[in-house]
Design a protein around this motif. Structure first.
Motif, PDB file in Angstrom:
ATOM      1  N   VAL A  64       0.626  -1.119   0.127  1.00  0.00           N
ATOM      2  CA  VAL A  64       0.227  -0.061   0.186  1.00  0.00           C
ATOM      3  C   VAL A  64       0.844   1.323  -0.112  1.00  0.00           C
ATOM      4  O   VAL A  64       1.582   1.083   0.734  1.00  0.00           O
ATOM      5  N   SER A  65       0.637   2.320  -1.034  1.00  0.00           N
ATOM      6  CA  SER A  65       1.465   3.383  -0.980  1.00  0.00           C
ATOM      7  C   SER A  65       0.161   4.556  -1.686  1.00  0.00           C
ATOM      8  O   SER A  65      -0.934   4.671  -1.760  1.00  0.00           O
ATOM      9  N   VAL A  66       0.676   5.587  -1.349  1.00  0.00           N
ATOM     10  CA  VAL A  66      -0.125   7.137  -0.767  1.00  0.00           C
ATOM     11  C   VAL A  66       0.495   7.334  -2.243  1.00  0.00           C
ATOM     12  O   VAL A  66       2.106   8.066  -2.250  1.00  0.00           O
ATOM     13  N   ILE A  67      -0.351   7.670  -2.931  1.00  0.00           N
ATOM     14  CA  ILE A  67       0.640   8.802  -4.167  1.00  0.00           C
ATOM     15  C   ILE A  67       0.532  10.195  -4.183  1.00  0.00           C
ATOM     16  O   ILE A  67      -1.209  10.015  -4.080  1.00  0.00           O
ATOM     17  N   THR A  68       1.499  10.856  -3.912  1.00  0.00           N
ATOM     18  CA  THR A  68       1.164  12.528  -3.812  1.00  0.00           C
ATOM     19  C   THR A  68       1.691  13.563  -4.390  1.00  0.00           C
ATOM     20  O   THR A  68       2.150  13.196  -5.499  1.00  0.00           O
ATOM     21  N   ALA A  69       0.928  14.805  -4.960  1.00  0.00           N
ATOM     22  CA  ALA A  69       1.631  15.856  -5.741  1.00  0.00           C
ATOM     23  C   ALA A  69       0.356  16.244  -5.456  1.00  0.00           C
ATOM     24  O   ALA A  69      -0.562  16.810  -4.715  1.00  0.00           O
ATOM     25  N   GLY A  70       0.639  17.663  -6.336  1.00  0.00           N
ATOM     26  CA  GLY A  70       0.673  18.855  -6.369  1.00  0.00           C
ATOM     27  C   GLY A  70       1.306  19.807  -5.444  1.00  0.00           C
ATOM     28  O   GLY A  70       2.265  19.354  -4.148  1.00  0.00           O
ATOM     29  N   GLU A  71       0.691  20.898  -4.367  1.00  0.00           N
ATOM     30  CA  GLU A  71       1.185  21.745  -3.541  1.00  0.00           C
ATOM     31  C   GLU A  71       0.018  22.850  -3.164  1.00  0.00           C
ATOM     32  O   GLU A  71      -0.605  22.880  -3.913  1.00  0.00           O
ATOM     33  N   GLY A  72       0.392  22.662  -1.955  1.00  0.00           N
ATOM     34  CA  GLY A  72      -0.673  23.465  -1.115  1.00  0.00           C
ATOM     35  C   GLY A  72      -1.756  23.386  -1.066  1.00  0.00           C
ATOM     36  O   GLY A  72      -2.164  21.923  -1.106  1.00  0.00           O
ATOM     37  N   SER A 122      -9.753  10.186 -11.932  1.00  0.00           N
ATOM     38  CA  SER A 122      -9.262  10.804 -10.568  1.00  0.00           C
ATOM     39  C   SER A 122      -8.802  12.322 -10.099  1.00  0.00           C
ATOM     40  O   SER A 122      -8.437  12.852 -11.090  1.00  0.00           O
ATOM     41  N   SER A 123      -8.897  12.764  -9.293  1.00  0.00           N
ATOM     42  CA  SER A 123      -8.515  14.070  -8.896  1.00  0.00           C
ATOM     43  C   SER A 123      -6.728  14.018  -8.552  1.00  0.00           C
ATOM     44  O   SER A 123      -6.127  15.098  -9.303  1.00  0.00           O
ATOM     45  N   THR A 124      -6.549  12.717  -8.295  1.00  0.00           N
ATOM     46  CA  THR A 124      -4.788  12.620  -8.923  1.00  0.00           C
ATOM     47  C   THR A 124      -3.734  12.743 -10.181  1.00  0.00           C
ATOM     48  O   THR A 124      -3.150  13.467 -10.142  1.00  0.00           O
ATOM     49  N   TRP A 125      -4.400  11.942 -11.136  1.00  0.00           N
ATOM     50  CA  TRP A 125      -3.766  12.904 -11.933  1.00  0.00           C
ATOM     51  C   TRP A 125      -3.491  13.454 -12.788  1.00  0.00           C
ATOM     52  O   TRP A 125      -2.776  13.959 -13.218  1.00  0.00           O
ATOM     53  N   PRO A 126      -4.543  14.556 -13.513  1.00  0.00           N
ATOM     54  CA  PRO A 126      -4.472  16.119 -13.354  1.00  0.00           C
ATOM     55  C   PRO A 126      -3.903  17.341 -12.478  1.00  0.00           C
ATOM     56  O   PRO A 126      -2.923  17.687 -12.653  1.00  0.00           O
ATOM     57  N   ALA A 127      -3.520  16.435 -11.249  1.00  0.00           N
ATOM     58  CA  ALA A 127      -2.367  16.903 -10.325  1.00  0.00           C
ATOM     59  C   ALA A 127      -0.678  16.615 -10.878  1.00  0.00           C
ATOM     60  O   ALA A 127      -0.003  17.575 -10.792  1.00  0.00           O
ATOM     61  N   VAL A 128      -0.833  15.468 -11.292  1.00  0.00           N
ATOM     62  CA  VAL A 128       0.411  14.829 -11.637  1.00  0.00           C
ATOM     63  C   VAL A 128       0.853  15.624 -12.894  1.00  0.00           C
ATOM     64  O   VAL A 128       2.011  15.489 -12.900  1.00  0.00           O
ATOM     65  N   ALA A 129      -0.362  15.763 -13.648  1.00  0.00           N
ATOM     66  CA  ALA A 129       0.345  16.182 -14.541  1.00  0.00           C
ATOM     67  C   ALA A 129       0.571  17.427 -15.003  1.00  0.00           C
ATOM     68  O   ALA A 129       1.493  17.762 -15.369  1.00  0.00           O
ATOM     69  N   ARG A 130       0.040  17.995 -14.342  1.00  0.00           N
ATOM     70  CA  ARG A 130       0.648  20.056 -14.148  1.00  0.00           C
ATOM     71  C   ARG A 130       1.069  20.219 -13.520  1.00  0.00           C
ATOM     72  O   ARG A 130       1.921  20.703 -14.013  1.00  0.00           O
ATOM     73  N   PHE A 131       1.507  19.173 -12.692  1.00  0.00           N
ATOM     74  CA  PHE A 131       2.620  19.505 -11.135  1.00  0.00           C
ATOM     75  C   PHE A 131       4.356  18.655 -12.147  1.00  0.00           C
ATOM     76  O   PHE A 131       4.796  19.405 -12.045  1.00  0.00           O
ATOM     77  N   GLY A 132       3.717  17.469 -13.031  1.00  0.00           N
ATOM     78  CA  GLY A 132       4.580  16.507 -13.564  1.00  0.00           C
ATOM     79  C   GLY A 132       5.702  16.109 -12.131  1.00  0.00           C
ATOM     80  O   GLY A 132       7.149  16.168 -12.269  1.00  0.00           O
ATOM     81  N   HIS A 133       4.996  15.891 -11.454  1.00  0.00           N
ATOM     82  CA  HIS A 133       5.788  15.481 -10.339  1.00  0.00           C
ATOM     83  C   HIS A 133       4.902  14.206  -9.374  1.00  0.00           C
ATOM     84  O   HIS A 133       3.178  14.652  -9.722  1.00  0.00           O
ATOM     85  N   PHE A 134       4.939  13.860  -8.553  1.00  0.00           N
ATOM     86  CA  PHE A 134       4.297  12.519  -7.809  1.00  0.00           C
ATOM     87  C   PHE A 134       5.751  11.820  -6.861  1.00  0.00           C
ATOM     88  O   PHE A 134       6.897  12.174  -6.972  1.00  0.00           O
ATOM     89  N   CYS A 135       5.247  11.481  -5.751  1.00  0.00           N
ATOM     90  CA  CYS A 135       5.819  11.173  -4.630  1.00  0.00           C
ATOM     91  C   CYS A 135       5.263   9.761  -4.233  1.00  0.00           C
ATOM     92  O   CYS A 135       3.379   9.314  -3.641  1.00  0.00           O
ATOM     93  N   VAL A 136       5.779   8.685  -4.550  1.00  0.00           N
ATOM     94  CA  VAL A 136       5.427   7.315  -3.687  1.00  0.00           C
ATOM     95  C   VAL A 136       5.198   6.805  -2.299  1.00  0.00           C
ATOM     96  O   VAL A 136       6.588   6.755  -2.122  1.00  0.00           O
ATOM     97  N   ASN A 137       4.459   7.217  -1.151  1.00  0.00           N
ATOM     98  CA  ASN A 137       4.973   7.145  -0.281  1.00  0.00           C
ATOM     99  C   ASN A 137       4.462   5.681   0.334  1.00  0.00           C
ATOM    100  O   ASN A 137       3.161   5.003   0.493  1.00  0.00           O
ATOM    101  N   ILE A 138       5.813   4.924   0.696  1.00  0.00           N
ATOM    102  CA  ILE A 138       5.368   3.461   1.436  1.00  0.00           C
ATOM    103  C   ILE A 138       4.673   3.594   2.845  1.00  0.00           C
ATOM    104  O   ILE A 138       5.764   4.379   3.915  1.00  0.00           O
ATOM    105  N   LEU A 139       3.347   3.007   2.834  1.00  0.00           N
ATOM    106  CA  LEU A 139       2.934   2.910   4.252  1.00  0.00           C
ATOM    107  C   LEU A 139       3.056   1.603   4.825  1.00  0.00           C
ATOM    108  O   LEU A 139       3.519   1.254   4.264  1.00  0.00           O
ATOM    109  N   GLY A 140       3.200   1.836   5.794  1.00  0.00           N
ATOM    110  CA  GLY A 140       2.958   1.199   6.713  1.00  0.00           C
ATOM    111  C   GLY A 140       2.200   1.045   8.356  1.00  0.00           C
ATOM    112  O   GLY A 140       0.873   1.337   7.468  1.00  0.00           O
TER     113      GLY A 140
END
Length: 167
Positions: free
Chosen positions: A25-33, A62-80
């Protein structure tokens, strides 16, 4: 082999089969503020080690894909094991959206500018190299630009439930 009469080549059969396979399980994060968003996935994996590149599959609606496309970044946060509530938040349970999903956790940034969970088991910071749209999803390839290694075992999702994996 499918006992409920479902088409053995259909999407319901595929969902049933995939629920039997545990996934990290990971959380993919993107965007700022206030434009941050993210999603819980079991579809993040390494595409290659040399050069370091990650692959993640995101739903196009999803709301995530447009943010990844717009900001050109993402982080794979591996959860515990301590992140089950966070996994549910980013999965949309409880109705939280966008930046609201970040509540209850501490966040930082590495190189790309994507949000990084401070107490993640590991975080892999990526800049988008390529996006391949297929069917309902986008396969996003990310060049690794930073890595943060934390502590603890990971969280696995199988059959609609979370399971902790010890270190």
């Amino acid at each position: 082999m499918i006992s409920d009469g479902a088409d053995p080549r259909g999407s319901d059969a595929l969902k049933c089969a995939l629920r039997r396979m545990g996934g990290g399980v990971s959380v993919i994060t993107a965007g700022e503020g206030e434009e941050r968003t993210g999603a819980t996935v079991t579809s993040a994996t390494a595409l290659s080690i040399e050069p370091p590149c990650m692959l993640v599959s995101l739903n196009r609606s999803s709301s995530t894909w447009p943010a990844v496309a717009r900001f050109g970044h993402f982080c794979v946060n591996i959860l515990g094991h301590a992140h089950e509530i966070l996994a549910n938040q980013f999965a949309g349970r409880g109705g939280l959206k966008g930046a609201e999903r970040y509540r209850g956790a501490e966040w930082t940034q590495l190189i790309s500018g994507a949000p990084v969970l401070q107490d993640a088991v590991a975080a892999v910071d990526c800049k988008v190299e390529e996006a391949i749209e297929r069917y309902s999803h986008v396969i996003v390839l990310g060049r690794v630009v930073g890595i943060c290694i934390g502590n603890g075992g990971s969280l696995v999702y199988r059959g609609g439930r979370y399971f902790p994996i010890a270190e």
